[in-house]
Design a protein around this motif. Sequence first.
Motif: not given
Length: 195
Positions: A70-73, A76-82
């Motif tokens: 399981v990854s927190d990639i 941990k990013s503050n941006k919208v996930s694409y």
Amino acid sequence: MRIGIFGGSFNPIHYAHINIARYILKKLQLDKLIVIPVGKASHKNVKMADPQLRLEMCRKAFETDEKITVSDIEIKSNKVSYTVDTLKKLISLYGGHNEFYEIIGEDSADTLDTWKNYKDILKLSKIVVFRRAQYKNIIHNKNILYLDTPLYELSSTMIRQKINKNEDVSQYIPKEVFEIISKNNLYKQDRKEDL
């Protein structure tokens, strides 16, 4: 290596997610499957539980699966996930010599043509679509694989609604996941969760 990528809100994670992940891992003979809870979703209006708690629930759900991580990639990013951005980060991390398999539900495949740079996703990876009821296939491409996975009449929305009504959900989610939900009083109406 053959690496599967299984992203989602996992709000909360449930047995359909878990069983599909295990099924695809075995069916495609993947060396690794990366489960990625979304940080800030680009496409959902549902208010999600705290990202760290969703991450913890996913880790508990797969803690006995050696080939599933399981990854927190995205968290941990503050941006919208694409998807395309996460895929590029993972290729950079693991190396472009590996084969990548992006795993999505058939409902997501129906809107694939609206995803950010979806053609790049199809160039960088194969898209594995696990079938769900009542969806049509919009895009046909040699890099899209359709799998007739077992059909589960189960959704996170249904589980949130049951928790909100104080109904038993033990048959839908692992005990360890329910303990996190209970301890943090998740998905109760007084938290003003959107159901």
